[in-house]
Design a protein around this motif. Structure first.
Motif, short mmCIF file in Angstrom:
data_model
loop_
_atom_site.label_atom_id
_atom_site.label_comp_id
_atom_site.label_asym_id
_atom_site.label_seq_id
_atom_site.Cartn_x
_atom_site.Cartn_y
_atom_site.Cartn_z
N VAL A 14 0.86 -1.19 0.00
CA VAL A 14 0.00 0.00 0.00
C VAL A 14 0.89 1.23 0.00
CG1 VAL A 14 -1.83 1.28 1.17
CG2 VAL A 14 -1.78 -1.23 1.31
N THR A 15 0.88 2.00 -1.09
CA THR A 15 1.62 3.26 -1.11
C THR A 15 0.74 4.35 -0.49
OG1 THR A 15 0.86 3.99 -3.30
CG2 THR A 15 2.79 2.54 -3.22
N GLY A 16 1.39 5.35 0.08
CA GLY A 16 0.63 6.38 0.79
C GLY A 16 -0.01 5.82 2.05
N GLY A 17 0.60 4.75 2.58
CA GLY A 17 0.02 4.06 3.73
C GLY A 17 0.20 4.77 5.05
N GLY A 18 0.89 5.89 5.05
CA GLY A 18 1.17 6.58 6.30
C GLY A 18 0.04 7.40 6.87
N SER A 19 -1.01 7.64 6.09
CA SER A 19 -2.11 8.47 6.59
C SER A 19 -3.34 8.32 5.71
CB SER A 19 -1.70 9.95 6.63
OG SER A 19 -1.45 10.45 5.32
N GLY A 20 -4.44 8.90 6.17
CA GLY A 20 -5.66 9.01 5.37
C GLY A 20 -6.18 7.70 4.83
N ILE A 21 -6.54 7.71 3.55
CA ILE A 21 -7.10 6.53 2.91
C ILE A 21 -6.10 5.37 2.94
CG2 ILE A 21 -7.83 5.58 0.69
CD1 ILE A 21 -9.15 8.34 0.15
N GLY A 22 -4.83 5.65 2.66
CA GLY A 22 -3.82 4.60 2.66
C GLY A 22 -3.72 3.90 4.01
N ILE A 104 -0.98 13.72 -3.60
CA ILE A 104 -0.83 15.04 -2.99
C ILE A 104 -1.76 16.02 -3.70
CG2 ILE A 104 1.58 14.67 -2.36
CD1 ILE A 104 2.33 16.52 -4.76
N THR A 105 -1.97 17.16 -3.06
CA THR A 105 -2.67 18.28 -3.69
C THR A 105 -1.80 19.54 -3.59
OG1 THR A 105 -3.81 18.85 -1.62
CG2 THR A 105 -4.99 17.42 -3.17
N GLN A 106 -1.90 20.39 -4.59
CA GLN A 106 -1.32 21.74 -4.54
C GLN A 106 -2.32 22.63 -5.27
OE1 GLN A 106 2.79 22.21 -5.65
NE2 GLN A 106 3.50 20.79 -4.09
N ASP A 107 -3.34 23.03 -4.55
CA ASP A 107 -4.49 23.70 -5.16
C ASP A 107 -4.21 25.17 -5.48
OD1 ASP A 107 -5.70 21.28 -4.73
OD2 ASP A 107 -7.02 21.97 -3.11
N GLU A 108 -4.72 25.57 -6.64
CA GLU A 108 -4.64 26.97 -7.06
C GLU A 108 -5.52 27.13 -8.30
OE1 GLU A 108 -4.67 30.14 -6.76
OE2 GLU A 108 -2.67 30.18 -5.81
N PHE A 109 -6.02 28.33 -8.50
CA PHE A 109 -6.81 28.58 -9.71
C PHE A 109 -5.94 28.47 -10.95
CE2 PHE A 109 -9.24 31.10 -6.49
CZ PHE A 109 -10.39 30.32 -6.53
N LEU A 110 -6.55 28.05 -12.05
CA LEU A 110 -5.84 27.84 -13.31
C LEU A 110 -5.00 29.06 -13.69
CD1 LEU A 110 -5.37 26.32 -16.01
CD2 LEU A 110 -7.48 27.34 -16.83
N ILE A 201 -13.70 12.98 1.22
CA ILE A 201 -13.42 12.08 2.34
C ILE A 201 -12.67 12.86 3.41
CG2 ILE A 201 -12.37 9.91 3.03
CD1 ILE A 201 -14.54 9.57 0.87
N THR A 202 -12.98 12.58 4.66
CA THR A 202 -12.31 13.23 5.78
C THR A 202 -10.90 12.65 5.93
OG1 THR A 202 -14.42 13.54 6.92
CG2 THR A 202 -12.43 13.74 8.24
N THR A 203 -9.89 13.41 5.50
CA THR A 203 -8.50 12.99 5.56
C THR A 203 -7.64 14.21 5.93
OG1 THR A 203 -7.98 13.56 3.25
CG2 THR A 203 -8.91 11.35 3.67
N PRO A 204 -6.33 14.01 6.15
CA PRO A 204 -5.47 15.17 6.39
C PRO A 204 -5.52 16.21 5.27
CG PRO A 204 -4.34 13.19 7.07
CD PRO A 204 -5.62 12.75 6.42
N MET A 205 -5.82 15.76 4.03
CA MET A 205 -5.95 16.71 2.92
C MET A 205 -7.13 17.66 3.15
SD MET A 205 -5.27 14.73 -0.67
CE MET A 205 -3.69 13.98 -1.07
N THR A 206 -8.27 17.11 3.57
CA THR A 206 -9.46 17.94 3.74
C THR A 206 -9.44 18.73 5.05
OG1 THR A 206 -10.70 16.08 4.68
CG2 THR A 206 -10.90 16.44 2.32
N ASP A 207 -8.52 18.37 5.95
CA ASP A 207 -8.39 19.13 7.20
C ASP A 207 -8.01 20.58 6.94
OD1 ASP A 207 -9.04 16.92 8.69
OD2 ASP A 207 -6.97 16.42 9.22
N LYS A 208 -7.41 20.81 5.76
CA LYS A 208 -6.99 22.16 5.41
C LYS A 208 -8.13 23.02 4.85
CE LYS A 208 -2.58 20.13 3.91
NZ LYS A 208 -1.70 19.89 2.73
N VAL A 209 -9.24 22.37 4.52
CA VAL A 209 -10.36 23.07 3.90
C VAL A 209 -11.17 23.81 4.97
CG1 VAL A 209 -12.45 22.80 2.51
CG2 VAL A 209 -10.47 21.32 2.09
N PRO A 210 -11.49 25.11 4.77
CA PRO A 210 -12.27 25.86 5.75
C PRO A 210 -13.63 25.22 6.02
CG PRO A 210 -11.30 27.33 4.11
CD PRO A 210 -11.07 25.93 3.62
#
Length: 261
Positions: A14-22, A104-110, A201-210
């Protein structure tokens, strides 16, 4: 909760097994009897997952290893290491199940996104899935394995897009296309390839979302809530097991009805 012991004697990577869905996938697979290799760029997180895994089944053993899925050398070293390490009853064997959950995510407008922000997400999410899938399938074919299950983690936004995620959406759309092509090419070797498409999904990625954004998201989800990593792991466990032995090249949405056509 695991309903069976469908994965006994399955060596799983399992890659990305350190957190979240993995991490949830690692826990679910271990509870069903699999021996799990937890792979993550963050080795500390991988070892934290390792400590959470059950060892209730005879012959079961687990291992944590570091990997950078965007590096071919790192991925090949990982797969080679697994084959030549004694993991409980497994020796010189490739993983028969692989879940590509690193992302990973690195969100920004186009209009504001920098080239390196686009490239990095593609390198990890799409190229990383390619490299791991290729390395694992090569190892299975070389070993003469009679069956294998490779599961990729895409995203519902790979199908419909999402504001501020042009890089992430593109990477996950690519993962789905990669999976379908891999399924066509690898079926003759007994290797099945399927894709899971999580919604929000509730993960460390979505923890950053207001919180106000989360409230808007849940308002448009028919089931009225965010999903849990364990619910994605449920779908992965099904695709890893013989319960799905005649299923390949498909995508399963785990999104609470979001974007129903």
């Amino acid at each position: 909760m695991a309903a069976s012991s469908r994965l006994i004697s399955r060596l799983t990577l399992v890659t990305g097994g350190g957190s979240g869905i993995g991490r949830a996938v690692c826990q679910r697979f271990a509870s069903e009897g699999a021996s799990v290799v937890v792979a993550d760029r963050n080795e500390e997180s991988a070892n934290q997952t390792l400590e959470l895994l059950s060892r209730d089944h005879k012959g079961q053993g687990h291992l944590a290893l570091g990997v950078d899925v965007s590096s071919k050398d790192s991925v090949e070293k990982l797969v080679t290491s697994i084959q030549f390490m004694c993991l409980s009853c497994f020796l010189a064997a490739p993983p028969s199940v692989c879940v590509n959950a690193a992302g990973i995510t690195q969100d920004e407008f186009l209009l504001k996104m920098e080239e390196d922000e686009f490239d990095k997400v593609i390198e990890v999410n799409l190229k990383g899935t390619f490299l791991v899938t290729q390395a694992v399938s090569k190892a299975l074919v070389s070993a003469g394995a009679v069956k294998g299950s490779i599961i990729t983690v895409g995203s519902i936004v790979g199908k419909v897009g999402n504001i501020g995620q042009v890089n992430y959406s593109a990477s996950k759309a690519g993962v789905e296309g990669l999976t379908r092509t891999a399924a066509k090419e690898l079926s003759k070797f007994g290797i099945r390839c399927n894709c899971v498409l999580p919604g929000f999904i509730t993960t460390p990625m979505t923890d950053k979302v207001p919180e106000k954004v989360i409230d808007k998201l849940t308002a448009v989800i028919p089931m009225g809530r965010m999903g849990e990593p364990a619910e994605v792991a449920d779908a992965c466990a099904f695709l890893a097991s013989d319960d799905s032995r005649y299923i390949t090249g498909i995508s399963i949405e785990v999104a609470g009805g979001l974007f129903i056509g």
